[in-house]
Design a protein around this motif. Structure first.
Motif, PDB file in Angstrom:
ATOM      1  N   CYS A 243       0.970  -1.301  -0.053  1.00 11.11           N
ATOM      2  CA  CYS A 243       0.086   0.015   0.063  1.00 11.11           C
ATOM      3  C   CYS A 243       0.865   1.292   0.075  1.00 11.11           C
ATOM      4  O   CYS A 243       1.812   1.369   0.873  1.00 11.11           O
TER       5      CYS A 243
ATOM      6  N   CYS B 176       0.204   3.513   3.565  1.00 13.04           N
ATOM      7  CA  CYS B 176       0.889   3.100   4.798  1.00 13.04           C
ATOM      8  C   CYS B 176       2.043   2.158   4.698  1.00 13.04           C
ATOM      9  O   CYS B 176       2.652   1.877   5.838  1.00 13.04           O
TER      10      CYS B 176
ATOM     11  N   CYS C 236      -7.370  -1.647   2.315  1.00 16.49           N
ATOM     12  CA  CYS C 236      -5.892  -1.905   2.635  1.00 16.49           C
ATOM     13  C   CYS C 236      -6.229  -2.687   3.915  1.00 16.49           C
ATOM     14  O   CYS C 236      -6.938  -2.087   4.781  1.00 16.49           O
TER      15      CYS C 236
ATOM     16  N   CYS D 259      -4.415   0.152   6.681  1.00 11.68           N
ATOM     17  CA  CYS D 259      -5.095   1.773   6.678  1.00 11.68           C
ATOM     18  C   CYS D 259      -6.188   2.085   6.372  1.00 11.68           C
ATOM     19  O   CYS D 259      -6.842   2.949   6.448  1.00 11.68           O
TER      20      CYS D 259
HETATM   21 ZN    ZN Z   1      -2.653   1.126   3.678  1.00 12.68          ZN
END
Ligand code: ZN
Length: 242
Positions: A199, A202, A223, A226
């Motif tokens: 991701c 994050c 995700c 996050c």
């Molecule tokens: Zn994320």
């Protein structure tokens, strides 16, 4: 589904663009305050130096008139030489002249030092004055450039807000709410374009299941860490060009 994902990406881009306008406005505001403070500080320093300069200059003039006055006294004393009638008077007069000479020599040395100091201070002051002018100009340039960017962004913002409304009408209401909720919770970033299993918001890897579903592009994925909405860039671009 691909269209929805494209809408999500576009919504995020619109958010980014509008947020950047807000940030530019804030930056201009704080820049104005900072610049004003810097200039005030600078100008106070210049004023202090001006005062110091004029003080030294006055001191030089005083020294000069002291010297002139003493020279006048010496001239008058010398003119009395012809009227001297006794050795005692001559000795006294010579002593007077000698003292006057020594005093004036000391004063001249002082004046030379003061003049030197004055010249150095003046040069320094002129340099600082030029620095101040350059600073004022640089600040104006920066502010002008920022204002131009803000003006352009403001013009674009109207269309961007219209487009936001348009898109939100076409996307499922629940998804729009989800997008907006994440947007608020994640500092204005709700959609992440993915290049691999990481991701990019994050920096955590999504689970293999999510990664597979992401590439199939049949569902809206979050995700794992996050909770931002994920869009797989390569597949999305493929579908755009197709
Ligand atoms: Zn994320």
């Amino acid at each position: 589904m691909k269209e929805t994902l494209q809408f999500l990406v576009e919504l995020q881009e619109l958010e980014d663009s509008l947020r950047s306008l807000t940030q530019m406005r804030k930056r201009r505001e704080s820049l104005e305050i900072e610049n004003a403070e810097t200039l005030e500080f600078f100008e106070t320093m210049l004023t202090e130096r001006e005062a110091a300069l004029s003080e030294v200059s006055t001191f030089c003039k005083e020294k000069n008139s002291e010297i002139e006055e003493a020279e006048g006294n010496a001239r008058r004393a010398r003119s009395r030489l012809s009227q001297i009638k006794s050795q005692r008077e001559l000795t006294a007069l010579n002593k007077e002249l000698d003292t006057a000479r020594r005093t004036n020599l000391a004063r001249s040395e002082e004046l030379a030092k003061l003049t030197e100091q004055l010249e150095a201070s003046q040069t320094d002051y002129e340099k600082k004055k030029a620095e101040h002018a350059a600073l004022v100009e640089a600040m104006a340039d920066t502010q002008k450039a920022l204002t131009e960017s803000i003006d352009a962004a403001e013009v674009a913002a109207n269309d961007q807000r219209t487009r936001q409304v348009e898109i939100k009408k076409q996307v499922d209401r629940t998804l729009v709410s989800r997008f907006e909720r994440i947007l608020r919770g994640r500092d204005g970033s709700a959609v992440v374009l993915m290049n691999n299993e990481t991701c990019s918001a994050c920096r955590m890897n999504v689970s293999p299941q999510v990664y597979i579903r992401l590439q199939r592009m049949e569902t809206i994925e979050n995700c794992d860490h996050c909770k931002r909405l994920l869009v797989f860039r390569a597949v999305l671009e493929e579908s755009t060009s197709a």
